[in-house]
Design an enzyme around this catalytic site. Sequence first.
Site, PDB file in Angstrom:
ATOM      1  N   GLU A  69       0.813  -1.224   0.000  1.00  0.00           N
ATOM      2  CA  GLU A  69       0.000   0.000   0.000  1.00  0.00           C
ATOM      3  C   GLU A  69       0.842   1.268   0.000  1.00  0.00           C
ATOM      4  OE1 GLU A  69      -2.859  -0.196   3.215  1.00  0.00           O
ATOM      5  OE2 GLU A  69      -3.932  -1.873   2.299  1.00  0.00           O
ATOM      6  N   ARG A 119       2.217   2.010   4.587  1.00  0.00           N
ATOM      7  CA  ARG A 119       1.751   2.984   3.589  1.00  0.00           C
ATOM      8  C   ARG A 119       2.798   4.009   3.169  1.00  0.00           C
ATOM      9  NH1 ARG A 119      -2.448   2.471   7.134  1.00  0.00           N
ATOM     10  NH2 ARG A 119      -3.777   0.788   6.435  1.00  0.00           N
ATOM     11  N   GLY A 179      -4.318  -0.627  16.124  1.00  0.00           N
ATOM     12  CA  GLY A 179      -4.647  -1.602  17.159  1.00  0.00           C
ATOM     13  C   GLY A 179      -6.056  -1.462  17.707  1.00  0.00           C
ATOM     14  N   GLY A 180      -6.898  -0.743  16.962  1.00  0.00           N
ATOM     15  CA  GLY A 180      -8.272  -0.474  17.411  1.00  0.00           C
ATOM     16  C   GLY A 180      -9.090  -1.723  17.684  1.00  0.00           C
ATOM     17  N   GLU A 181      -8.754  -2.821  17.060  1.00  0.00           N
ATOM     18  CA  GLU A 181      -9.507  -4.061  17.269  1.00  0.00           C
ATOM     19  C   GLU A 181      -9.063  -4.808  18.526  1.00  0.00           C
ATOM     20  OE1 GLU A 181     -11.495  -2.669  14.971  1.00  0.00           O
ATOM     21  OE2 GLU A 181      -9.919  -3.021  13.515  1.00  0.00           O
ATOM     22  N   ASP A 300     -18.172  -0.301  13.170  1.00  0.00           N
ATOM     23  CA  ASP A 300     -16.750  -0.207  12.835  1.00  0.00           C
ATOM     24  C   ASP A 300     -16.506   0.860  11.783  1.00  0.00           C
ATOM     25  OD1 ASP A 300     -14.042  -0.836  13.032  1.00  0.00           O
ATOM     26  OD2 ASP A 300     -14.138  -2.250  11.367  1.00  0.00           O
ATOM     27  N   ASP A 302     -14.623   3.412  11.407  1.00  0.00           N
ATOM     28  CA  ASP A 302     -13.428   4.210  11.728  1.00  0.00           C
ATOM     29  C   ASP A 302     -13.504   5.543  10.996  1.00  0.00           C
ATOM     30  OD1 ASP A 302     -12.842   1.440  12.124  1.00  0.00           O
ATOM     31  OD2 ASP A 302     -10.723   1.927  12.263  1.00  0.00           O
TER      32      ASP A 302
HETATM   33  O1  LIG Z   1      -8.380  -0.043  14.206  1.00  0.00           O
HETATM   34  C1  LIG Z   1      -7.242  -0.170  13.763  1.00  0.00           C
HETATM   35  O2  LIG Z   1      -6.227   0.008  14.439  1.00  0.00           O
HETATM   36  C2  LIG Z   1      -7.094  -0.503  12.329  1.00  0.00           C
HETATM   37  C3  LIG Z   1      -5.848  -0.492  11.722  1.00  0.00           C
HETATM   38  C4  LIG Z   1      -5.736  -0.779  10.344  1.00  0.00           C
HETATM   39  C5  LIG Z   1      -4.344  -0.708   9.812  1.00  0.00           C
HETATM   40  O3  LIG Z   1      -3.440  -0.341  10.588  1.00  0.00           O
HETATM   41  O4  LIG Z   1      -4.060  -0.977   8.659  1.00  0.00           O
HETATM   42  C6  LIG Z   1      -6.941  -1.051   9.617  1.00  0.00           C
HETATM   43  C7  LIG Z   1      -8.154  -1.014  10.337  1.00  0.00           C
HETATM   44  N1  LIG Z   1      -8.224  -0.749  11.654  1.00  0.00           N
HETATM   45  C8  LIG Z   1      -9.416  -1.252   9.690  1.00  0.00           C
HETATM   46  O5  LIG Z   1     -10.467  -1.209  10.354  1.00  0.00           O
HETATM   47  C9  LIG Z   1      -9.462  -1.531   8.309  1.00  0.00           C
HETATM   48  O6  LIG Z   1     -10.536  -1.716   7.717  1.00  0.00           O
HETATM   49  C10 LIG Z   1      -8.242  -1.570   7.602  1.00  0.00           C
HETATM   50  C11 LIG Z   1      -7.988  -1.825   6.264  1.00  0.00           C
HETATM   51  C12 LIG Z   1      -6.644  -1.768   6.124  1.00  0.00           C
HETATM   52  C13 LIG Z   1      -5.836  -2.002   4.914  1.00  0.00           C
HETATM   53  O7  LIG Z   1      -4.675  -1.591   4.935  1.00  0.00           O
HETATM   54  O8  LIG Z   1      -6.346  -2.582   3.937  1.00  0.00           O
HETATM   55  N2  LIG Z   1      -6.068  -1.477   7.313  1.00  0.00           N
HETATM   56  C14 LIG Z   1      -7.020  -1.348   8.243  1.00  0.00           C
END
Ligand SMILES: O=C(O)c1cc(C(=O)O)c2c(n1)C(=O)C(=O)c1cc(C(=O)O)[nH]c1-2
Length: 562
Positions: A69, A119, A179-181, A300, A302
Amino acid sequence: MMAAAQVGAQVTTDAINKDAATTGDVLTWGLGTQGQRYSPLTDVNAKSISKLVPVWSMSFGGEKQRGQESQPLVHNGKMFVTASYSRIFALDAKTGKKLWKYEHRLPEGIMPCCDVINRGAALFDNLVIFGTLDAQLVALDQNTGKVVWREKIDDYAAGYSYSAAPLIADGLLLTGVSGGEFGVVGRVEARDPKTGKMVWSRPVVEGHMGYKDGKENGISGTTNATWPGDTWKSGGAATWLGGTYDAKTGLAYFGTGNPGPWNSHLRKGDNLYSTSTVAIDVKSGQIKWSYQNTPNDAWDFDGVNEFITFDMDGKRVGAKADRNGYFYVNDAATGKLLNAFPFVTKTTWANGIDLKTGRPNFVPENRPGDPTGPGGDGTKGKAVFAAPGFLGGKNQMPMAYSPKTNLFYVPSNEWGMEIWNEPVTYKKGAAYLGAGFTIKPLYDDYIGALRAVNPKTGKIEWEVKNEAPLWGGVLVAGDLVFWGTPEGYLKAADAKTGKVVWQFQTGSGIVAPPITWKEGNDQYVSVVSGWGGAVPLWGGEVAKKVNFLEQGGSVWTFKLNK
Ligand SMILES: O=C(O)c1cc(C(=O)O)c2c(n1)C(=O)C(=O)c1cc(C(=O)O)[nH]c1-2
């Protein structure tokens, strides 16, 4: 139009602030800290683009590929590009020749939620700085690839990781957390980019103490005002997509992720500052304003999406295409909501945003039910169909803004989900959801749509549909819009009309934003290719649209064959 910052020169705060106007380099994620992803270069245009051909491609190699990405950076003739599994490469920007690479040694127990992606990096002085999946920051010498400093953001065993490109704002290195999850505590931190030493830390979960120069710097908000009991202690709101900065307002804008857990009945209240845009005064480390897109989020949604500042009606404002399906325009200095409208065809959770109060008009029956309430059996609550689905009307892929057309180019997706709640308690390092879900496409013929959005009228001026979900960011180069597709194409369309004028097959899916710059007499376009990210992991019934796609991992660079 200005050329590159002086060749051989080190990357200064001034050069970073001018990055959007200097066409000879790409010093920042977003082609300028405002994140507009706009370049004034017009050598490549609708007439000349049939001669746009690859000049080099370089593979990240390795046994492990997965999602790529990264947005490359270009400075002093070098390209700096990160790759999956916390790798970074320096390449000769003209030839693709590898100059050095650094592979971060990752421990076994890392817990990124959504693929092993990164990223991009940040440049400052003689350093290139990036974050790793085990929640560390690494600064390397641009010329040698030698590690100059390394700092721990937090404990990966508690679910912290790092995936965003760091931001340099007013000479400080600004980072968030992923780390939200896992019920982490979202925050924004500022460090001295030369040493990694912490300057300030600002939690974005209400109730937590901030710090500056090692001393207490005030609690964010008021403890327990919007979170019941101890829920604020594991409130999530991860700042996982990084931020933008506008030197005109002196504010850094960070989006914040979902509150933890997903089950909203376990944390009744607005749950500030989750699913919000938070504007932080870079000098003081204090929250200047916040605007919450989804109070008491249950889907969710975000709110991490980039807040891109621009001028509208002579005023500095900012726009965000939120994961919840609405496009917002806020005053950049005060946060006051100026406009809000959907940019996807279906939003079940709310039927509009009240411009007077700034709050969504919720549809209460479309909130997933309480497992211990009506329709629940104690272990599972009433399931609902929700659109957008949790992967959002838009996700990590950044949009772009053209000051020429005054339009935003939004990579959007049309999907929904079946979602239900379950009981859950916080446990360090364990998933903290309390929900189950299945993603479903809304339409047979497409999920993705690149949309040209008018921020003033809310009108979608044009769209280009895509069968698979769009997951790569956007670039506006002069009068052309560039974006990639999971099917592997880098595409270009006329920014005014949406007419597709060029496409090139890169061999794997594109989930990264393109860049452009000029060196000598040549305008270059680059993009990273390598299918992955959250969709193949969490896509539910979307799988049949993407499960034939091949992985990869390479950088492609194009120029006009004169
Ligand atoms: O809550 C979080 O900490 C967190 C982190 C990330 C991440 O770091 O890539 C994603 C998500 N949530 C998320 O909800 C999500 O849909 C997501 C998609 C992606 C991706 O790179 O395709 N990262 C993340």
